[in-house]
Design a protein around this motif. Structure first.
Motif, PDB file in Angstrom:
ATOM      1  N   ARG A  43       0.804  -1.220   0.000  1.00 44.68           N
ATOM      2  CA  ARG A  43       0.000   0.000   0.000  1.00 44.68           C
ATOM      3  C   ARG A  43       0.840   1.275   0.000  1.00 44.68           C
ATOM      4  NH1 ARG A  43      -3.113  -3.375   3.734  1.00 44.68           N
ATOM      5  NH2 ARG A  43      -1.839  -2.708   5.473  1.00 44.68           N
ATOM      6  N   TYR A  44       2.093   1.179   0.472  1.00 47.43           N
ATOM      7  CA  TYR A  44       2.832   2.400   0.811  1.00 47.43           C
ATOM      8  C   TYR A  44       4.052   2.668  -0.076  1.00 47.43           C
ATOM      9  CZ  TYR A  44      -0.224   1.646   4.765  1.00 47.43           C
ATOM     10  OH  TYR A  44      -1.327   1.410   5.544  1.00 47.43           O
ATOM     11  N   GLU A 319     -13.381  -4.232  16.359  1.00 47.51           N
ATOM     12  CA  GLU A 319     -13.429  -2.775  16.254  1.00 47.51           C
ATOM     13  C   GLU A 319     -13.621  -2.112  17.623  1.00 47.51           C
ATOM     14  OE1 GLU A 319     -15.095  -0.915  12.986  1.00 47.51           O
ATOM     15  OE2 GLU A 319     -14.459  -2.509  11.625  1.00 47.51           O
ATOM     16  N   HIS A 334      -0.150   0.059  16.599  1.00 44.28           N
ATOM     17  CA  HIS A 334       0.371  -0.188  15.245  1.00 44.28           C
ATOM     18  C   HIS A 334      -0.398  -1.387  14.707  1.00 44.28           C
ATOM     19  CE1 HIS A 334       3.867   2.575  15.457  1.00 44.28           C
ATOM     20  NE2 HIS A 334       3.659   2.404  16.756  1.00 44.28           N
ATOM     21  N   TRP A 335      -1.314  -1.092  13.798  1.00 47.05           N
ATOM     22  CA  TRP A 335      -2.172  -2.130  13.220  1.00 47.05           C
ATOM     23  C   TRP A 335      -1.643  -2.398  11.816  1.00 47.05           C
ATOM     24  CZ3 TRP A 335      -5.639  -5.318  15.141  1.00 47.05           C
ATOM     25  CH2 TRP A 335      -6.481  -5.998  14.259  1.00 47.05           C
ATOM     26  N   TYR A 336      -1.268  -3.678  11.560  1.00 44.42           N
ATOM     27  CA  TYR A 336      -0.520  -3.945  10.334  1.00 44.42           C
ATOM     28  C   TYR A 336      -1.403  -4.031   9.084  1.00 44.42           C
ATOM     29  CZ  TYR A 336       2.963  -5.210  13.912  1.00 44.42           C
ATOM     30  OH  TYR A 336       3.798  -5.226  14.992  1.00 44.42           O
ATOM     31  N   GLY A 337      -2.712  -4.185   9.291  1.00 42.14           N
ATOM     32  CA  GLY A 337      -3.593  -4.232   8.128  1.00 42.14           C
ATOM     33  C   GLY A 337      -3.369  -5.459   7.257  1.00 42.14           C
TER      34      GLY A 337
ATOM     35  N   MET B   1     -11.709  -4.112   9.449  1.00 41.74           N
ATOM     36  CA  MET B   1     -10.909  -3.085  10.128  1.00 41.74           C
ATOM     37  C   MET B   1     -10.364  -2.076   9.127  1.00 41.74           C
ATOM     38  SD  MET B   1     -10.506  -3.089  13.541  1.00 41.74           S
ATOM     39  CE  MET B   1      -8.828  -2.530  13.830  1.00 41.74           C
ATOM     40  N   PHE B   2      -9.359  -1.306   9.575  1.00 44.66           N
ATOM     41  CA  PHE B   2      -8.847  -0.187   8.778  1.00 44.66           C
ATOM     42  C   PHE B   2      -8.375  -0.587   7.369  1.00 44.66           C
ATOM     43  CE2 PHE B   2      -7.599   0.573  13.307  1.00 44.66           C
ATOM     44  CZ  PHE B   2      -8.594   1.475  13.591  1.00 44.66           C
ATOM     45  N   GLU B   3      -7.831  -1.810   7.252  1.00 42.57           N
ATOM     46  CA  GLU B   3      -7.289  -2.226   5.953  1.00 42.57           C
ATOM     47  C   GLU B   3      -8.376  -2.327   4.892  1.00 42.57           C
ATOM     48  OE1 GLU B   3      -7.011  -3.858   8.755  1.00 42.57           O
ATOM     49  OE2 GLU B   3      -7.731  -5.931   8.566  1.00 42.57           O
ATOM     50  N   ALA B  23      -0.815   7.052   8.746  1.00 41.22           N
ATOM     51  CA  ALA B  23      -1.805   6.091   8.246  1.00 41.22           C
ATOM     52  C   ALA B  23      -1.222   4.674   8.255  1.00 41.22           C
ATOM     53  CB  ALA B  23      -2.241   6.481   6.835  1.00 41.22           C
ATOM     54  N   ILE B  24       0.100   4.581   8.116  1.00 37.13           N
ATOM     55  CA  ILE B  24       0.768   3.268   8.183  1.00 37.13           C
ATOM     56  C   ILE B  24       0.500   2.625   9.540  1.00 37.13           C
ATOM     57  CG2 ILE B  24       3.044   2.129   8.243  1.00 37.13           C
ATOM     58  CD1 ILE B  24       3.979   4.133   6.082  1.00 37.13           C
ATOM     59  N   ASP B  25       0.410   3.440  10.592  1.00 38.08           N
ATOM     60  CA  ASP B  25       0.179   2.898  11.939  1.00 38.08           C
ATOM     61  C   ASP B  25      -1.200   2.250  12.078  1.00 38.08           C
ATOM     62  OD1 ASP B  25       2.642   3.992  12.468  1.00 38.08           O
ATOM     63  OD2 ASP B  25       1.875   5.675  13.622  1.00 38.08           O
ATOM     64  N   LEU B  26      -2.094   2.542  11.161  1.00 38.42           N
ATOM     65  CA  LEU B  26      -3.426   1.930  11.212  1.00 38.42           C
ATOM     66  C   LEU B  26      -3.639   0.940  10.066  1.00 38.42           C
ATOM     67  CD1 LEU B  26      -5.641   5.019  12.178  1.00 38.42           C
ATOM     68  CD2 LEU B  26      -4.774   3.222  13.678  1.00 38.42           C
ATOM     69  N   GLY B  27      -2.639   0.768   9.217  1.00 39.55           N
ATOM     70  CA  GLY B  27      -2.781  -0.159   8.095  1.00 39.55           C
ATOM     71  C   GLY B  27      -3.781   0.320   7.051  1.00 39.55           C
ATOM     72  N   LEU B  28      -4.014   1.642   6.998  1.00 41.78           N
ATOM     73  CA  LEU B  28      -5.007   2.192   6.061  1.00 41.78           C
ATOM     74  C   LEU B  28      -4.547   2.130   4.606  1.00 41.78           C
ATOM     75  CD1 LEU B  28      -5.945   5.470   7.970  1.00 41.78           C
ATOM     76  CD2 LEU B  28      -7.584   3.713   7.279  1.00 41.78           C
ATOM     77  N   ASN B  29      -5.514   1.991   3.703  1.00 40.75           N
ATOM     78  CA  ASN B  29      -5.307   2.209   2.269  1.00 40.75           C
ATOM     79  C   ASN B  29      -5.420   3.697   2.004  1.00 40.75           C
ATOM     80  OD1 ASN B  29      -5.344  -0.405   0.795  1.00 40.75           O
ATOM     81  ND2 ASN B  29      -7.193  -0.638   2.046  1.00 40.75           N
ATOM     82  N   ARG B 287      -7.701   9.833  13.749  1.00 40.49           N
ATOM     83  CA  ARG B 287      -8.633   9.433  14.808  1.00 40.49           C
ATOM     84  C   ARG B 287      -9.957  10.190  14.643  1.00 40.49           C
ATOM     85  NH1 ARG B 287      -6.599   7.652  20.275  1.00 40.49           N
ATOM     86  NH2 ARG B 287      -4.498   6.854  20.031  1.00 40.49           N
ATOM     87  N   GLY B 291     -13.737   8.304  13.469  1.00 42.58           N
ATOM     88  CA  GLY B 291     -14.658   8.077  14.586  1.00 42.58           C
ATOM     89  C   GLY B 291     -14.008   7.358  15.755  1.00 42.58           C
ATOM     90  N   PRO B 293     -11.570   7.352  19.355  1.00 45.11           N
ATOM     91  CA  PRO B 293     -11.356   8.293  20.461  1.00 45.11           C
ATOM     92  C   PRO B 293     -10.174   9.200  20.131  1.00 45.11           C
ATOM     93  CG  PRO B 293     -11.350   5.999  21.239  1.00 45.11           C
ATOM     94  CD  PRO B 293     -11.371   5.951  19.748  1.00 45.11           C
TER      95      PRO B 293
END
Lengths: 372, 372
Positions: A43-44, A319, A334-337, B1-3, B23-29, B287, B291, B293
């Motif tokens: 993704r990165y 969640e 740190h969520w690896y996704g 989840m975030f991914e 965003a890497i810390d949450l595994g987001l696209n 965050r 949505g 905290p």
């Protein structure tokens, strides 16, 4: 400057993604090679090369046109890296360093040849060789190659256990009377500058050999901590290292420090350095391989790092659980996704950093209850 | 989840790159839209959409299939964002919030309508309108739209200055007797939770109006700091904000706090939060819009942030200068990796965080000497 450098990472998991996190701070171009098309790094980066890091042809192809290559796993093709090095690509850590470490028996022989204390061990070709070693039971059996996160390690207690032992080239290692497991991350750059992080304490899950949590600083006598740092620095010199190495060690019940295993890359035992140290292990790796001054390794806060493992109980209400964790002040998620499920797999970690270890531990208790 | 979430960022500069870092810390696209194909973000996403963020068609095309959109600049097409919102894409901050802020005159009217103190100002269509306002000289002239980093702001002192004034829709603003310039970043999520960072002091270059350096905490009376936080929170509520807003303020010589400008996105005045705060402004934005905290905004260390501007003197010996800076313990480099040169442009920043402000200031002196 850095934006004109093309850096490649072999491996595209969470360690690679955290390395990209810090490569952003230097404006680096990062290419990633990884056979899992959905791995976190995919993704990165604008330059994702989907292929197996153990393939000679693929690594050679990936490396052409890069200025510098590093790794986030040991399972990489050494011959291709040697060829790339000949062609002028900087490969850090060097192929020789990776080669010594990727085989646990050559690693042990290397450490012994440099007078680094290790548990006694010998090589076996497969399961059948173990019957001749019955008299040494109980012992630890480790696959020579490709072990990670506890996969590839088992303890054999009785003759009957041999039947279910790994049937692959292994190291048979005497069991050590362990008081604590610790790890030290050491960095060295091409100018020979060496810096160690303080030793951290690691607590492993008993059945799985996977890291459960890690505490920094390790609460041990000064003399032991000093011995651990001295060993790590000696190893960095012996390897002629350019990069970082995580040195996992045993502190025995009689307070000896014995080296268990090396990892020539960012390591689970150093995740806390992102929030709890002046310089993260990821930035330190980049500094080391780019010929920059090494960063300050001081620990800023006591910290505890908890792995998040994939499990059906976590998935039941993931969640909400993650939201509860994010509400704990000073808990860094740190969520690896990772895509898909495999129970027991590392899917994230949480670093708690705070002013006192008491506060860190009480927050860790809250988070453990949420996760379980 | 975030991914499984697809997030889009309008704008692909350094603020976007730092947002990806977190965003890497949450595994987001993360998908990025930006017309400059070489912008910092182009390197750090597999989904880079090279087009102008002010184009209706392009923003609409970019937003289709995304779950959530945020911005790293104000110059974006509001109509397209409103249409995407109708189609079910979450747009945070909302198109209404961005629309109010992206025009400096509607922004001022909005603030006045909510009883937020601002400098008196009136709108003009172009240069010719200024001659009728001669009696108000000296005054500040700000382009209503698309100003950034001091571009779009000038002070007119005499009638003669009008000849070289901007000939565009502008706000004419009375000059304020400024003691200090400060900024507060405030976050609000869709559940209505609001959190402020402590005010920071900002020192601008006199000729260029570009931020020279920033100090946290701002060393001002408690009552002023409290007033600044109260105003920021009031603005977040008035905007019905979901996201973060940087509130730039003047502290006048008679200790009044007046709001200067808003930015509904990560902001230069909050760069220090990466190293010096428990939660960075980038994580806080994520965050807020997801949505989750809101994170703890406590300042961990005194800090100072220095912008690095492109200049021929820096370029003369850039690599050695950057190495000297990296050798200062606690100096955190963020090098944006911008391609090409344009004197005066922000090309990086350095955050110095340390235990005491004295030590921060002395390290800043060392670094300033290197940079100049």
């Amino acid at each position: 400057m850095f934006e004109n450098l093309k850096m490649g990472i072999l491996g595209g998991g969470q360690l690679g993604a955290m390395l990209i996190r810090h490569a952003i701070d230097l404006g680096l171009n990062v290419s990633v090679m990884e056979k899992d098309a959905n791995a976190p790094c995919s993704r990165y980066t604008s330059s994702f090369f989907c292929a197996d890091t153990t393939s000679y042809e693929a690594v050679l192809e990936f490396g052409k046109g890069l200025d510098i290559i590093t790794i986030e796993r040991e399972a990489v093709n050494i011959d291709a890296l040697r060829e790339l090095q000949k062609q002028g690509v900087k490969v850090y850590p060097s192929p020789d360093t990776i080669a010594v470490i990727q085989d646990k028996f050559t690693q042990k022989q290397f450490l012994q040849s440099h007078n680094i204390p290790v548990a006694a061990g010998e090589a076996v070709q497969g399961k059948n060789d173990l019957y001749a070693l019955e008299s040494k039971l109980p012992f630890c059996l480790k696959k020579r190659r490709d072990g990670y996160d506890g996969y590839g390690v088992m303890v054999l207690k009785t003759k009957e256990d041999i039947a279910s032992a790994f049937d692959a080239p292994c190291v048979v290692e005497e069991l050590v009377d362990i008081k604590r497991e610790i790890a030290v991350i050491v960095a060295r750059n091409e100018h020979g500058e060496v810096k160690c992080y303080d030793a951290v304490a690691m607590v492993f899950s008993e059945e799985k050999f996977i890291l459960d949590f890690q505490e920094a600083p390790a609460q041990l006598d000064e003399a032991i901590l000093k011995e651990a740092a001295t060993l790590a620095e000696k190893i960095a010199e012996a390897l002629n290292l350019v990069g970082i190495v995580a040195v996992e060690m045993f502190v025995t019940k009689d307070n000896k420090v014995i080296v268990n295993e090396l990892a020539p890359r960012p390591h689970n035992s150093g995740h806390h350095t992102i929030e709890a140290s002046v310089t993260s292990q990821y930035e330190q790796l980049l500094r080391a391989i780019l010929g920059l001054p090494l960063g300050d390794t001081s620990l800023l806060f006591p910290s505890l790092m908890l792995n998040i493992l994939d499990s059906t109980s976590l998935n039941a209400n993931k969640e909400e659980k993650i939201k509860s964790i994010l509400a704990v002040p000073g808990a860094h998620l740190h969520w690896y996704g990772k895509i898909g499920h495999r129970p027991g797999r590392k899917i994230g970690h949480i670093t708690i950093a705070d002013n006192t270890m008491e506060s860190v531990l009480s927050k860790a208790e809250i988070i453990r209850k949420v996760l379980n």
